[in-house]
Enzyme design. Structure first.
Site, PDB file in Angstrom:
ATOM      1  N   LYS A 185       0.837  -1.189   0.000  1.00  0.00           N
ATOM      2  CA  LYS A 185       0.000   0.000   0.000  1.00  0.00           C
ATOM      3  C   LYS A 185       0.881   1.251   0.000  1.00  0.00           C
ATOM      4  CE  LYS A 185      -3.709   2.077   2.850  1.00  0.00           C
ATOM      5  NZ  LYS A 185      -4.521   1.854   4.069  1.00  0.00           N
ATOM      6  N   SER A 203      -9.724   0.420   7.821  1.00  0.00           N
ATOM      7  CA  SER A 203      -9.196   0.473   6.459  1.00  0.00           C
ATOM      8  C   SER A 203      -8.747  -0.848   5.866  1.00  0.00           C
ATOM      9  CB  SER A 203      -8.038   1.476   6.387  1.00  0.00           C
ATOM     10  OG  SER A 203      -8.510   2.790   6.533  1.00  0.00           O
ATOM     11  N   SER A 210      -9.009   2.845   3.730  1.00  0.00           N
ATOM     12  CA  SER A 210      -8.098   3.461   2.791  1.00  0.00           C
ATOM     13  C   SER A 210      -7.294   2.460   1.970  1.00  0.00           C
ATOM     14  CB  SER A 210      -7.133   4.372   3.555  1.00  0.00           C
ATOM     15  OG  SER A 210      -6.379   3.640   4.510  1.00  0.00           O
TER      16      SER A 210
END
Length: 482
Positions: free
Chosen positions: A76, A176, A152
């Site tokens: 990520k 997230s 996210s």
């Protein structure tokens, strides 16, 4: 596509087993993954930094003999540093920053044999549950391109759901991991606080509320990856209780008769959509059929105080990050450097007192004590993952000009997830339900602090009872060719 047409039929461990048996080579697996990235990512917007040369070099040099040897993976783009690779945290102010060294978690991913193809989309600093940013645009949900894949960690979740990779790195400071897992029909487990390392450049995330792991298609991939990465790194300020045995072994073990508490009321007062209520109630019936004791109960939470404490901590961390980056650039930062809602957070932290931050920490810790007492009489807490189906793109964007509309979608998105971050407890989203529109609606299960084992045992049982791996989105939503 390449000759390895069956690539998407396997989870990460399955691909590694094919490599181990000599049925495919790591080069063939990588080629299949890169072909899908080239075909599907232009529509998805899931991968924002691609590193095919780095991946090919890793394969050419010989991969470590880890449990995921040869399986493609994504990091990520949020505090997962890869040496020599840009690291933007979804923010234009970080454009041009190249990581001088890799994070310990990234190194553990590589030692497990994973082949990292690049970095997935995260919004600015991971502060909103949708992967949309002014820097990189939007990531689309493979089940409905007009909707968010969540956030996210939505970039990684979209990539897994669309078959680009079998699993992807994700982080969770307020939902997230679990939110995008729910939105994309995947399994997503948020580990216990400090289960995975965050060093060497960070001591903790959001005062311990944030932790990293992954979104996966199978439960066993999540467990095996956690086996490979868990444990404190050098200089960690604290660590999670060591597991009694491997998490992968837990997946195949029966959970016994669990005391499961059900609630469909959010912990922040946001309303719960009927689809999400129905998903949780359906899961409760399944658990009862499997022999568990299900009752309605919920932890006693001071919702308003908890929400305010989380806002204080997140805003302070956002501002600290911006000040640090601006100092490195030798200038001040301003509203043009970030998106409007990020700017509001930064402004909220300007001049805030240390006393206010200390009070916020006390609230967070008190919430953890309340949750711990709840789990004295319960083994698992069952809720919807989100209190609404995956929202339309734009609603949870940090550039949404309508703040009221943003908050109206934010509060139900995090209404069930945030408590586990404050308490530090493990929690997972399990893809057990799709609504009439064909959208995934995840169900959340949380357990006592340090007890991922119970969750993996339950998840394995649920996966066997209601398999989801073959349920895939329509490739016409994201593929340029079939």
């Amino acid at each position: 596509m390449s000759g390895f047409e069956e690539y998407e039929c396997y989870d990460g461990l399955g691909l590694a087993e094919l490599v181990r048996q000599g049925e495919v080579t790591p080069e063939e697996v990588l080629e299949a993954a890169l072909e899908r990235v080239a075909d599907r990512n232009p529509k998805l917007g899931a991968i924002v930094i691609q590193t095919p040369g780095r991946a090919q070099a890793a394969v050419g040099a010989g991969l470590p003999d880890g449990p995921f040897r040869g399986a493609p993976f994504l990091e990520k783009d949020l505090y997962a540093e890869m040496e020599g690779v840009p690291s933007t945290n979804g923010c234009a102010l970080y454009r041009g920053l190249v990581a001088p060294r890799s994070s310990e978690l990234v190194r553990r991913h590589e030692r497990a044999g994973l082949v990292i193809l690049g970095k997935s989309h995260s919004p600015e600093f991971g502060v909103t549950p949708s992967s949309e940013s002014r820097l990189y645009g939007v990531t689309r949900n493979p089940w409905d391109p007009d909707r968010t894949p969540g956030g996210s960690s939505g970039g990684g979740a979209a990539a897994v759901a669309a078959g680009l990779v079998p699993l992807a790195h994700a982080t969770d400071g307020g939902g997230s991991i679990r939110i995008p897992a729910s939105c994309c029909g995947l399994f997503g487990l948020k580990p216990t606080r400090a289960r995975n390392p965050v060093g060497p450049d960070v001591g903790e995330g959001w005062s311990g509320m944030s932790v990293g792991h992954a979104v996966t298609r199978s439960v066993r991939d999540s467990a095996a990856l956690l086996d490979a990465t868990q444990g404190a790194d050098l200089g960690a300020p604290y660590w999670a209780p060591p597991p009694a045995r491997s998490f992968q072994a837990e997946v195949e073990s029966e959970p016994g008769r669990l005391r499961i508490a059900l609630t469909t009321r959010t912990f922040n007062g946001a309303p719960t959509h009927p689809d999400c209520v129905g998903a949780a109630e359906e899961a409760a019936r399944l658990c009862a059929e499997l022999g568990h004791e299900v009752t309605e109960a919920a932890p006693d939470v001071e919702a308003e105080a908890l929400s305010e404490a989380a806002r204080v901590i997140v805003a302070a961390n956002v501002r600290a990050n911006l000040e640090e980056r601006a100092a490195a650039l030798g200038r001040a930062f301003g509203p043009d450097d970030v998106e409007p809602i990020t700017w509001l957070l930064a402004q909220a932290a300007e001049g805030a007192s240390a006393t206010r931050y200390a009070r916020a920490l006390r609230v967070i810790h008190a919430s953890g004590r309340r949750v711990a007492r709840f789990f004295e009489s319960q083994d698992v807490l069952l809720t919807p993952t989100l209190a609404l189906p995956p929202p339309k793109l734009g609603r949870l964007s940090l550039s949404n000009p309508d703040l009221d509309d943003y908050l109206a979608h934010l509060l139900p998105a995090i209404g069930f997830c945030q408590l586990a971050n404050a308490a530090g407890n493990p929690a997972m989203s399990v893809p057990l339900h799709w609504n009439e529109a064909g959208l995934p609606i995840g169900v959340q299960f949380a357990a006592r602090f340090g007890d991922e084992a119970t969750l993996f045992r339950l998840a394995g049982q649920l996966e066997r009872a209601r398999p989801w791996a073959t349920r895939r989105p329509d490739p016409r939503n994201f593929a340029n060719r079939s």
